[in-house]
Design a protein around this motif. Structure first.
Motif, PDB file in Angstrom:
ATOM      1  N   UNK A  59      50.415  47.634  37.219  1.00 28.15           N
ATOM      2  CA  UNK A  59      51.617  47.375  36.420  1.00 28.15           C
ATOM      3  C   UNK A  59      51.434  46.208  35.452  1.00 28.15           C
ATOM      4  N   UNK A  60      50.233  45.703  35.342  1.00 27.42           N
ATOM      5  CA  UNK A  60      49.961  44.674  34.330  1.00 27.42           C
ATOM      6  C   UNK A  60      49.761  45.359  32.985  1.00 27.42           C
ATOM      7  N   UNK A  61      50.624  45.032  32.056  1.00 27.35           N
ATOM      8  CA  UNK A  61      50.638  45.704  30.757  1.00 27.35           C
ATOM      9  C   UNK A  61      50.678  44.669  29.641  1.00 27.35           C
ATOM     10  N   UNK A  62      49.527  44.096  29.358  1.00 26.74           N
ATOM     11  CA  UNK A  62      49.373  43.121  28.272  1.00 26.74           C
ATOM     12  C   UNK A  62      48.104  43.493  27.525  1.00 26.74           C
ATOM     13  N   UNK A  63      48.174  43.574  26.220  1.00 30.64           N
ATOM     14  CA  UNK A  63      47.025  44.029  25.435  1.00 30.64           C
ATOM     15  C   UNK A  63      45.992  42.913  25.247  1.00 30.64           C
ATOM     16  N   UNK A  64      44.756  43.319  24.987  1.00 32.31           N
ATOM     17  CA  UNK A  64      43.704  42.381  24.619  1.00 32.31           C
ATOM     18  C   UNK A  64      43.121  41.582  25.754  1.00 32.31           C
ATOM     19  N   UNK A  65      43.259  42.074  26.995  1.00 31.50           N
ATOM     20  CA  UNK A  65      42.683  41.373  28.138  1.00 31.50           C
ATOM     21  C   UNK A  65      41.719  42.298  28.868  1.00 31.50           C
ATOM     22  N   UNK A  66      40.830  41.712  29.678  1.00 28.59           N
ATOM     23  CA  UNK A  66      40.087  42.478  30.656  1.00 28.59           C
ATOM     24  C   UNK A  66      40.626  42.102  32.036  1.00 28.59           C
ATOM     25  N   UNK A  67      40.441  42.990  32.996  1.00 26.15           N
ATOM     26  CA  UNK A  67      41.101  42.807  34.278  1.00 26.15           C
ATOM     27  C   UNK A  67      40.169  43.177  35.420  1.00 26.15           C
ATOM     28  N   UNK A  68      40.159  42.348  36.452  1.00 30.34           N
ATOM     29  CA  UNK A  68      39.444  42.638  37.695  1.00 30.34           C
ATOM     30  C   UNK A  68      40.453  42.685  38.831  1.00 30.34           C
ATOM     31  N   UNK A  69      40.355  43.682  39.675  1.00 29.12           N
ATOM     32  CA  UNK A  69      41.221  43.779  40.856  1.00 29.12           C
ATOM     33  C   UNK A  69      40.565  43.053  42.020  1.00 29.12           C
ATOM     34  N   UNK A  70      41.296  42.135  42.603  1.00 30.46           N
ATOM     35  CA  UNK A  70      40.799  41.350  43.725  1.00 30.46           C
ATOM     36  C   UNK A  70      41.379  41.932  45.013  1.00 30.46           C
ATOM     37  N   UNK A  71      40.590  42.611  45.810  1.00 32.15           N
ATOM     38  CA  UNK A  71      41.144  43.356  46.951  1.00 32.15           C
ATOM     39  C   UNK A  71      41.672  42.490  48.083  1.00 32.15           C
ATOM     40  N   UNK A  72      41.222  41.258  48.209  1.00 26.66           N
ATOM     41  CA  UNK A  72      41.618  40.413  49.338  1.00 26.66           C
ATOM     42  C   UNK A  72      42.769  39.469  49.001  1.00 26.66           C
ATOM     43  N   UNK A  73      43.557  39.798  48.001  1.00 23.12           N
ATOM     44  CA  UNK A  73      44.586  38.867  47.530  1.00 23.12           C
ATOM     45  C   UNK A  73      45.601  38.496  48.622  1.00 23.12           C
ATOM     46  N   UNK A  74      45.873  39.395  49.568  1.00 22.01           N
ATOM     47  CA  UNK A  74      46.850  39.100  50.612  1.00 22.01           C
ATOM     48  C   UNK A  74      46.317  38.134  51.670  1.00 22.01           C
ATOM     49  N   UNK A  75      44.993  38.035  51.790  1.00 23.42           N
ATOM     50  CA  UNK A  75      44.402  37.260  52.883  1.00 23.42           C
ATOM     51  C   UNK A  75      43.759  35.955  52.424  1.00 23.42           C
ATOM     52  N   UNK A  76      43.878  35.625  51.157  1.00 20.29           N
ATOM     53  CA  UNK A  76      43.241  34.410  50.661  1.00 20.29           C
ATOM     54  C   UNK A  76      44.215  33.601  49.818  1.00 20.29           C
ATOM     55  N   UNK A  77      43.826  32.375  49.529  1.00 14.89           N
ATOM     56  CA  UNK A  77      44.612  31.498  48.676  1.00 14.89           C
ATOM     57  C   UNK A  77      43.991  31.479  47.278  1.00 14.89           C
ATOM     58  N   UNK A  78      44.459  30.559  46.441  1.00 16.35           N
ATOM     59  CA  UNK A  78      44.029  30.530  45.042  1.00 16.35           C
ATOM     60  C   UNK A  78      42.522  30.341  44.894  1.00 16.35           C
ATOM     61  N   UNK A  79      41.932  29.511  45.739  1.00 15.03           N
ATOM     62  CA  UNK A  79      40.494  29.270  45.633  1.00 15.03           C
ATOM     63  C   UNK A  79      39.707  30.527  45.973  1.00 15.03           C
ATOM     64  N   UNK A  80      40.230  31.359  46.883  1.00 17.95           N
ATOM     65  CA  UNK A  80      39.578  32.624  47.165  1.00 17.95           C
ATOM     66  C   UNK A  80      39.520  33.519  45.934  1.00 17.95           C
ATOM     67  N   UNK A  81      40.603  33.547  45.171  1.00 13.61           N
ATOM     68  CA  UNK A  81      40.622  34.314  43.922  1.00 13.61           C
ATOM     69  C   UNK A  81      39.643  33.727  42.923  1.00 13.61           C
ATOM     70  N   UNK A  82      39.605  32.410  42.821  1.00 16.25           N
ATOM     71  CA  UNK A  82      38.663  31.734  41.928  1.00 16.25           C
ATOM     72  C   UNK A  82      37.225  32.076  42.309  1.00 16.25           C
ATOM     73  N   UNK A  83      36.940  32.060  43.608  1.00 19.99           N
ATOM     74  CA  UNK A  83      35.598  32.353  44.098  1.00 19.99           C
ATOM     75  C   UNK A  83      35.159  33.753  43.683  1.00 19.99           C
ATOM     76  N   UNK A  84      36.067  34.693  43.673  1.00 20.85           N
ATOM     77  CA  UNK A  84      35.744  36.073  43.305  1.00 20.85           C
ATOM     78  C   UNK A  84      35.300  36.163  41.837  1.00 20.85           C
ATOM     79  N   UNK A  85      35.662  35.163  41.035  1.00 24.29           N
ATOM     80  CA  UNK A  85      35.300  35.152  39.611  1.00 24.29           C
ATOM     81  C   UNK A  85      34.119  34.235  39.333  1.00 24.29           C
ATOM     82  N   UNK A  86      33.353  33.866  40.353  1.00 26.55           N
ATOM     83  CA  UNK A  86      32.320  32.843  40.189  1.00 26.55           C
ATOM     84  C   UNK A  86      31.237  33.215  39.179  1.00 26.55           C
ATOM     85  N   UNK A  87      30.927  34.484  39.040  1.00 24.83           N
ATOM     86  CA  UNK A  87      29.908  34.872  38.061  1.00 24.83           C
ATOM     87  C   UNK A  87      30.368  34.558  36.639  1.00 24.83           C
TER      88      UNK A  87
END
Length: 254
Positions: A59-87
């Protein structure tokens, strides 16, 4: 300079507003929060906006972006999401923003112009915003914060008195690849524990390790959204000319 928006959470305190959409798509002053952010980032000269999504990502509908789905969002905090983008953080200097804030383009521009490997912005006029959101006890959600000479000295833990909080962190950070390498090395030592870490706890731990963190003061012109009452308060405040935390800008960038 690249941009990364951490927008994986639902925002359960918003109730029905996030029953079918993520928090970043809640509307404020006529636009979704995420749209305000993307517009501000582009006005600040950022490109390559990437969104880390989780709850209701479709349901994210904003133009001009790229998007990655983070599957563990319910079980982690903000740093967990940051870690998923480490590359991505290792590949280019990146401005990182929480998904539930809005801000004037001058704020990310200050981070673009900064040359520190790790930097944050903080609000010097935070008291006005905290009093608006919780007039009965504005210190209830304030964190201890101290900056000296443009360097962060202390962050985290509840502020007991006004003097404990010389500013408030806003949810905006900048990492160079070298700066991220130092953060990543520390997070590796935590193992799975990093999944539960919040960002201010990470910043506090880095300070304890001697990692320098630049702190750039800004005077208002941003907001964070935690609840439906926040939205109502901001809509009302925007009708008052000269409100200190009005983040909007005109075509000339003012």
């Amino acid at each position: 300079m690249k941009a990364l928006i951490l927008a994986a959470g639902r925002g359960s305190r918003l109730g029905e507003l996030t029953a079918r959409q993520p928090k970043c798509m809640v509307t404020l002053a006529g636009r979704p929060l995420l749209q305000w952010q993307c517009d501000a980032m582009r006005a600040a000269g950022l490109d390559g906006i990437h969104v880390m999504a989780g709850y209701a990502a479709d349901h994210i509908d904003v133009s001009g972006i790229t998007l990655t789905r983070y599957p563990d969002w319910e079980r982690t905090n903000m740093v967990g999401t940051l870690w998923h983008a480490r590359a991505r953080l290792a590949a280019a200097t990146t401005l990182v923003a929480y998904g539930d804030i809005v801000y004037h383009p001058g704020i990310p521009r200050a981070l673009v112009d900064c040359d520190a490997d790790l930097a944050i912005t903080y609000d010097t006029r935070w008291e006005a915003l905290w009093r608006l959101r919780n007039p009965a006890d504005p210190l209830a959600d304030a964190e201890s914060f101290l900056e000296e000479g443009g360097i962060l000295r202390r962050i985290g833990g509840r502020a007991q008195v006004w003097a404990d909080a010389r500013g408030q962190y806003m949810g905006l950070l900048r990492f160079t690849p070298a700066g991220w390498a130092e953060v990543e090395a520390y997070l590796h030592t935590l193992g799975a524990e990093r999944r539960a870490l919040d960002m201010t706890s990470l910043l506090s731990a880095l300070l304890a390790r001697g990692t320098p963190i630049a702190a750039i003061g800004v005077a208002g012109r941003w907001c964070e959204v935690d609840s439906a009452s926040d939205l109502a308060l901001y809509e009302q405040a925007l009708r008052q000319p000269g409100w200190s935390h009005d983040w909007r800008w005109d075509t000339a960038g003012h």
